[in-house]
Design a protein around this motif. Structure first.
Motif, PDB file in Angstrom:
ATOM      1  N   PRO A  19       0.804  -1.232   0.000  1.00  0.00           N
ATOM      2  CA  PRO A  19       0.000   0.000   0.000  1.00  0.00           C
ATOM      3  C   PRO A  19       0.833   1.277   0.000  1.00  0.00           C
ATOM      4  N   LYS A  21      -0.530   4.061   1.483  1.00  0.00           N
ATOM      5  CA  LYS A  21      -1.320   4.856   2.436  1.00  0.00           C
ATOM      6  C   LYS A  21      -1.396   4.035   3.704  1.00  0.00           C
ATOM      7  N   THR A  22      -1.766   4.689   4.805  1.00  0.00           N
ATOM      8  CA  THR A  22      -2.125   3.903   5.980  1.00  0.00           C
ATOM      9  C   THR A  22      -3.403   4.490   6.570  1.00  0.00           C
ATOM     10  N   CYS A  23      -3.694   4.154   7.816  1.00  0.00           N
ATOM     11  CA  CYS A  23      -5.050   4.445   8.308  1.00  0.00           C
ATOM     12  C   CYS A  23      -5.136   5.798   9.014  1.00  0.00           C
ATOM     13  N   VAL A  26      -3.277   7.360  12.673  1.00  0.00           N
ATOM     14  CA  VAL A  26      -1.892   7.821  12.817  1.00  0.00           C
ATOM     15  C   VAL A  26      -1.762   9.288  12.406  1.00  0.00           C
ATOM     16  N   HIS A  52       1.208   3.057  15.728  1.00  0.00           N
ATOM     17  CA  HIS A  52       1.300   4.454  15.306  1.00  0.00           C
ATOM     18  C   HIS A  52       2.493   5.152  15.932  1.00  0.00           C
ATOM     19  N   SER A 137     -10.787   3.785  10.410  1.00  0.00           N
ATOM     20  CA  SER A 137      -9.643   3.372   9.582  1.00  0.00           C
ATOM     21  C   SER A 137     -10.075   2.880   8.211  1.00  0.00           C
ATOM     22  N   TYR A 138     -11.352   2.576   8.075  1.00  0.00           N
ATOM     23  CA  TYR A 138     -11.833   2.023   6.802  1.00  0.00           C
ATOM     24  C   TYR A 138     -12.360   3.103   5.858  1.00  0.00           C
TER      25      TYR A 138
END
Lengths: 454, 527
Positions: A19, A21-23, A26, A52, A137-138
């Motif tokens: 990926p 990107k992250t959620c 963070v 994080h 996060s989704y």
């Protein structure tokens, strides 16, 4: 390296590979670290905040403090209200911050914890604050989490009835302390009295003194966030991180904002300085004009080394747009421009930029991943990669020089002290890019083509 | 006020009560009890991670021949991608999955309407692109909450694609730390993988290396030594490991357990199902590596093997002696604190002793009482609600594959002589007056650093810079600060070098500017 990546592209609708990107949480945590004497708090199971803090510490090589509600299975069933109450009490007792900034996680979002209600029911010591934001996060990415946390602070604290002041709010965006210092310097040279929000300088770039301070001197103060309600205007840098908080400040306190790209490269920095000049009534000083001139001088001197070099840029949308603008100004040829953060606004913005330079021959994608980028590169290689540490795998696999810029950079030291923004940041990037390309040439060229003078 | 009271006095009554049994001062000769594997106190900045981190991050992540798909929103998969230094070389076919991160990157509609369709599709795509033989699914928090049946999806995938597909319900909220995830991963490996391939080992003296994650190449150094003596390593759990090898683990004669915390379940279950004996070993430290090798040789009882063991030990020690002596001269007399996840806090005390460095504090992030006090306490550990939620697998004797390597008499004899199937825990090896702290938090780290003033604080990335900024050298024992290996004989030299390098870094002496030199004395005086 990455030997399993095939050249043939297969349609993917479900599997995210490598990926970009992250959620959300963070980003929220990082935003909250830019508030003075603030302890970021993750409302979820404790693994989230452990990841994080690790991620941010590895990027900055600095402590990244944050606490957690430490959900267990019971909390998931009965709701996290009791965990939050206990946590808030313990945090104020033991760590004594002035403010706790709570962000949610996919766990607390999925069970539907009502943070508004929980926080209203808390017993908060006098002169202390607890604020929150929702960061499922989704949805979106860490960039949205950053903007959502800023919006959370504004919702709770910005005072709509605050006396009008002559200050200007600057939202620096999801950038490093080195960038924030540079933006402050520019504001100072433009005689602009600004409230920088958030401000991670002097928090995430603390000097070595032999004394650790859990709450360092940096960060936007609570009083300053309250005063945001009465500022002249907001200069919001980076549309993807800052549109939401700028909108919230406008709807809550009627503060207008000038939403602009991160000041990376000549044109975007020009734009920021002109906006500053309009607000302060002061002309751009000679000092900055000289800096601009020096950057242009370098761009022309090294132009042959930039010209038409095929470039892939990846990372967070605001940073990537800024880097793309600079790349175009240098004469590089953007070939692939991607971000992991979803949203078609990104492609629109990048395509507009490309069109300005007649460089439409470029693949642009939001919601992309590095596996896909690598496959594109395998089919048609590039000369240069600009982006985060995770691109180093592709760089090694395909022997492409990599210039590190953006979040996260986990494998280099000192990067976060220095700016990517402003003419100074442009100078730094222009040098890094030319050096990366030239080092690669020196390393790979035939002996007879090797030049001592270039 | 003594150290413990000083620290606890800062806590409110509830936290005081919650923390008081997690700290103890070692009273050598006494049997001491510590509270462990209990819930972290909300709000106290624990260093702990979650169940997913233990299952996917620690145990399954290092498997190089396996496509591990994280089923959940993007974060968890992203954070556990390439960040643990569990080194791996590609398998025979050049395949190495650990450079990749696979996630279903769940979006809001998946949370609302269920994510199993997306998981099914993700497996299909993984199979189409990578043709893996093994796919593992690890779930994150929301998956358990919305009730996706990942086990049914896995079973379907096995049927549809003819692959091994195992699902792990390792949602982050399960248990109280990573430890729950280790257990869940152990259960899955035992249920589905171990015992699947009966190909016998090519030579005698066949062992498995359990709980060795090849951080910084530790596992390779251990394997190098074992091979030199004449052992055949059937499988490693799981550093540079392959499921294809783990499927044959039951064909080995002996299990060597390095990290007790994360893998003791497999060791125990294999003993019951296949009769494989296990031996707690420690290859960190010269004395302990040599002792471990001697105990392994004693297990096999072969005189040639014992002779060979002594030759190898003598040769290895001779080769490194000048380096070790030099670094010892630079390190002797220093004092160390260690706070790491599981067994490392114990293992590294042996290595530090080799360099004349004393331990003043040690603790585990997610250890259980048996890791502190020894396995004899296991029957007396009370199960709480959190540990009851983690399945304890009951395995039966596999009559076809069960094989006792030792005669019953020899087994009984070795139990006492080489400590077969036992682990005495960390506390017993710690000096009188040193401190043991379970689930050390940010506040206590700062306090202990001030009160005990260690010269070196071994910990992880989250508190590394807290300590360094306060003038104490901090080295990460999770990732070795990107150095290593530290295991075995050659690793000890690298460890000594790194420690010396850290303590004698020229910058320490310049922390106080000359114009302030009169203001404070001994500031950050590490060197």
């Amino acid at each position: 390296m990455l030997e399993l990546t095939p050249n043939t592209l297969a349609e993917r609708s479900a599997l995210r590979i490598n990926p970009c990107k992250t959620c959300q949480p963070v980003g929220a945590l990082y935003a909250a670290l830019g508030v003075h004497r603030c302890l970021p708090h993750s409302h979820g199971s404790q693994g989230c905040v452990s990841y994080h803090r690790t991620f941010l510490t590895r990027h900055f090589k600095e402590p990244a403090i944050a606490s957690t509600s430490s959900f267990t299975e019971g909390a998931c069933v009965f709701g996290g209200g009791s965990n939050l109450r206990t946590a808030v009490k313990n945090i104020f007792d033991v760590y004594q911050p002035d403010i706790i900034a709570v962000h949610t996680t996919c766990l607390s979002e999925t069970i539907g914890d009502d943070l508004n209600a929980y926080i209203m029911e808390l017993t908060i010591p006098d002169d202390k604050y607890v604020v929150h934001t929702n960061t499922p996060s989704y949805v979106g990415s860490h960039v949205n989490g950053f903007g959502n946390m800023m919006a959370g602070f504004i919702r709770y604290l910005a005072d709509a009835r605050a006396a009008k002041n002559n200050r200007v709010a600057i939202f620096p965006g999801f950038v490093n302390p080195g960038d924030i210092r540079e933006i402050k310097r520019l504001a100072g040279l433009m005689s602009l009295d600004c409230i920088m929000f958030p401000d991670q300088s002097d928090v995430m770039d603390r000097p070595m003194t032999g004394d650790y301070e859990m709450f360092p001197p940096g960060g936007t103060t609570i009083a300053e966030i309250q005063m945001l309600g009465g500022v002249l205007q907001t200069l919001a840098l980076g549309e993807f991180a800052c549109a939401e908080p700028a909108l919230v400040l406008k709807s809550k306190c009627q503060v207008e904002s000038d939403l602009m790209p991160l000041p990376m490269g000549i044109a975007a920095t020009d734009r920021l300085l002109m906006a500053m000049s309009a607000l302060s009534g002061q002309a751009v000083p000679r000092e900055l004009e000289d800096e601009r001139g020096r950057l242009l001088d370098l761009m022309l001197d090294a132009n042959p080394y930039y010209h038409d070099r095929k470039t892939a840029i990846y990372g967070d949308p605001d940073t990537v747009i800024g880097l793309t603008a600079l790349a175009l100004e240098l004469g590089l040829r953007p070939r692939y421009i991607v971000t992991g953060t979803p949203g078609e606004l990104f492609t629109t913005r990048v395509k507009t930029l490309l069109a300005t330079y007649g460089r439409e021959d470029c693949r642009v994608k939001a919601g992309a991943d590095l596996f896909e980028l690598h496959q594109w590169i395998k089919n048609e290689p590039v000369d240069l990669l600009i982006g985060t540490s995770y691109g180093k795998q592709i760089a090694k696999a395909e022997d492409i020089p990599l210039v590190r810029a953006g979040f996260p950079i986990l494998d280099r030291y000192g990067h976060s002290y220095n700016p990517l923004v402003g003419y100074q940041g442009g100078l730094r990037l222009a040098e890094m890019i030319a050096s990366a390309l030239m080092d690669h040439y020196d390393r790979t060229c035939a002996d007879e083509d090797f030049d001592v003078v270039m | 006020m003594d150290v413990k009271s000083t620290i606890l006095s800062k806590y409110n009554a509830k936290v005081f009560k919650g923390r008081q049994d997690h700290l103890l001062e070692v009273d050598a000769g006494q049997t001491q009890e510590i509270a462990a594997n209990a819930r972290a106190v909300p709000g106290l900045m624990t260093n702990r991670g979650c169940c997913y981190a233990g299952c996917k991050g620690v145990v399954l992540g290092p498997l190089k021949d396996t496509c591990v798909i994280t089923h959940g929103p993007i974060g968890c998969g992203f954070y556990s991608w390439g960040t643990r230094r569990n080194k791996a070389r590609g398998d025979g076919e050049g395949r190495n999955f650990i450079q990749y991160c696979f996630s279903t990157d769940m979006q809001e509609p998946d949370i609302v309407f269920g994510g199993d369709k997306k998981l099914r599709q993700a497996i299909k795509e993984a199979v189409t692109i990578f043709h893996p033989k093994h796919v593992m699914i690890c779930s994150t928090c929301p998956v358990g909450l919305i009730g996706d049946d990942i086990h049914a999806v896995a079973a379907e995938a096995e049927k549809d694609y003819g692959i091994t597909c195992v699902a792990f319900s390792c949602e982050g909220y399960k248990g109280v730390s990573q430890s729950a995830g280790h257990h869940i991963a152990n259960n899955g490996l035992m249920k589905r993988i171990i015992g699947a391939d009966d190909t016998p080992p090519p030579s005698k003296y066949a062992v498995n290396l359990l709980g060795e994650y090849n951080i910084g190449g530790d596992g390779w150094e251990v394997e190098r030594i074992l091979k030199r003596v004449g052992y055949h390593v059937v499988s490693v759990f799981t550093g540079d490991g392959a499921l294809a090898d783990i499927a044959r683990a039951h064909t080995a004669d002996l299990n060597l357990v390095q990290c007790h915390r994360s893998i003791n379940y497999v060791a125990e279950m294999m003993k019951t199902a296949y009769g494989t004996d296990w031996l707690k070993v420690n290859f960190i430290g010269l004395g302990s590596a040599a002792e471990s090798l001697r105990r392994i040789a004693e297990f096999f009882g072969d005189q040639d093997l014992k002779n060979r063991t002594e030759e190898v030990i003598a040769d290895e020690l001779a080769a490194i002696e000048p380096d070790i002596s030099y670094f010892k001269s630079r390190l002797e007399g220093r004092r160390a604190a260690l706070f790491v996840g599981g067994s490392r806090s114990h293992h590294y005390q042996d290595l530090l002793r080799d360099f004349g460095v004393a331990t003043v504090l040690a603790g585990y992030e997610f250890g259980h009482r048996d890791d502190y006090e020894g396995r004899q306490v296991i029957p007396r550990i009370k199960e709480d609600a959190d540990s009851k939620n983690i399945e304890t697998l009951t395995v039966a004797k596999d009559d076809k594959r069960y094989r006792a390597f030792l005669s019953p008499e020899r087994y009984e004899e070795l139990k006492s002589t080489i400590g077969l199937e036992s682990y005495a825990g960390m506390i017993r090896d710690m000096p009188d007056g040193s401190w043991v702290v379970d689930d050390l938090n940010h506040f206590e780290t700062e306090q202990f650093a001030k009160l005990l003033r260690p010269d070196i604080f071994f910990s992880g990335i989250k508190d590394k810079y807290v300590l360094q900024k306060s003038g104490v050298l901090s080295r990460q024992l999770h990732c070795y600060d990107y150095s290593g290996p530290y295991a075995g004989f050659r690793g000890a030299v690298i460890f000594g070098r790194d420690l010396t390098m850290g303590l004698y870094a020229p910058a320490w002496k310049m922390v106080t500017p000359p114009w302030k030199a009169g203001d404070r004395e001994g500031d950050a005086a590490n060197a």
